[in-house]
Design an enzyme around this catalytic site. Structure first.
Site, short mmCIF file in Angstrom:
data_model
loop_
_atom_site.label_atom_id
_atom_site.label_comp_id
_atom_site.label_asym_id
_atom_site.label_seq_id
_atom_site.Cartn_x
_atom_site.Cartn_y
_atom_site.Cartn_z
N CYS A 1 7.25 -2.14 -6.37
CA CYS A 1 5.93 -1.99 -5.77
C CYS A 1 5.58 -0.52 -5.54
CB CYS A 1 5.85 -2.76 -4.44
SG CYS A 1 7.05 -2.22 -3.22
N GLU B 1 1.99 -3.74 -8.46
CA GLU B 1 3.38 -4.00 -8.83
C GLU B 1 3.57 -3.62 -10.30
OE1 GLU B 1 6.01 -5.71 -7.12
OE2 GLU B 1 4.94 -6.03 -5.23
#
Length: 361
Positions: free
Chosen positions: A273, A316
């Site tokens: 992330c 992400e």
């Protein structure tokens, strides 16, 4: 007044107020309603909001979760260092007063500023979210992707990257409540989920039972130690695919070293992330063999970004790495192997059995 700060604790010279007026673009209207209730409650409370600059106050944050079925889970986070025992009871009563118990609603109070404590104040203890055809139990403290439709895109991307078949063993490192491993379990021989947080492992086991998945084993503990333990259970010369979804800071170098030296791992899918903080992990995976990082290096194949958090700069990234499996050819020799060597090899293989149910070690 209640002020919502934009930024982090290290950079609070400018206080930005986030308006409670919204069209539901950045959060659902159900979430916004709970935030407004929290704002009204705190403004009428005798306990002050927490000030990150002065490091004082009580009301610190609000966490609101919703699922696709309309269940709302509210957790108020307060700093207990300035709360007496009587004050704690007053905070609980105040929350119960403002957040009236209703159907499909859960209310929790989380104390920080020392040993964390969570109090269940109203409603069900858990809520259930459907994801990729499975059901997952979510508790107040468990990690779960906040955007379910985007999470399905994320997990389908992971599935498409990894070359899985019924002869493959899957290592799900930093597995949390078991979402990735359980979703992919139907495509592999066995899944080993590895997670440090024991409560998350308990949720993972319950999720496996809820969905009738039996070819999974969840191991609670340090990622390096549990990865080593899982690999020892897998028959030699098997094919392993590793999927890692670590915290924002990435994997510890010892975990990378463990993955590198496990020659049976031919593919690795890395979910991040924050790609700005994992450069060292990527270098360690793909760098030349050394005393610290044994085993052949992985080769970067491709990467895809998934917009998990619309209207923000966060996203992400799914990265695919691959390396050639170790050669299984028997070296040419004029000598006949001894019976002892053959027997030892056969015993080692037969003693490695795959657990048939979800367990925690």
């Amino acid at each position: 007044n209640v002020t919502f700060l934009a930024g982090n604790a290290k950079n609070m010279t400018t206080k930005a107020v986030v308006s409670t007026q919204s069209t539901g673009e950045t959060c659902s209207l159900a979430m916004l309603a709970e935030v407004k209730t929290f704002k009204t409650m705190v403004e009428g409370s005798k306990f002050p909001p927490y000030d990150v600059v002065a490091n004082s106050g009580v009301w610190k944050a609000l966490e609101v979760r919703t699922n696709s079925g309309g269940h709302v889970m509210v957790t108020a986070i307060v700093d207990k260092r300035q709360l007496t025992e009587v004050g704690l009871f007053e905070v609980k009563d105040l929350m119960k007063e403002y957040y009236q118990s209703r159907e499909s609603f859960s209310l929790f109070l989380k104390l920080v500023g020392g040993k964390e404590e969570i109090f269940h104040l109203a409603g069900p203890l858990t809520m259930v979210e459907k994801l990729c055809g499975l059901e997952f139990q979510i508790t107040s403290g468990s990690f779960f992707q906040v955007n379910t439709p985007a999470a399905e895109v994320l997990y389908n991307t992971i599935r498409d990257f990894a070359s899985l078949d019924k002869d493959t063993y899957l290592l799900d490192v930093c597995c949390g409540t078991g979402t990735i491993g359980l979703i992919l379990s139907h495509a592999v021989k066995h899944v080993y989920g590895i997670e440090l947080v024991e409560s998350a492992v308990k949720d993972a086991i319950e999720n496996a039972e809820r969905n009738g998945v039996s070819n999974v084993t969840f191991l609670a503990g340090n990622a390096k130690n549990m990865t080593t333990k899982a690999v020892k259970r897998i028959p030699q010369k098997s094919r392993i695919v590793a999927i890692v979804d670590p915290p924002r800071s990435g994997l510890h170098s010892e975990v990378i070293a463990c993955l590198r030296k496990t020659e049976m791992i031919s593919e690795l899918v890395y979910v991040s992330c924050d790609v700005t903080r994992i450069q060292n992990n990527v270098i360690a995976l793909c760098g030349p063999t050394s005393n610290k990082f044994l085993g052949d290096p992985f080769k970067f194949v491709k990467a895809v970004s998934v917009d998990m958090f619309p209207h923000t700069r966060k996203f992400e990234v799914v990265m695919h790495f691959r390396r050639d499996p170790p050669s299984t050819e028997t070296p040419t020799s004029t000598e006949t192997p001894t019976n002892t060597e053959t027997t030892a090899s056969g015993e080692a293989l037969s003693s490695t059995e795959t657990p048939k149910s979800a367990v925690v070690d």
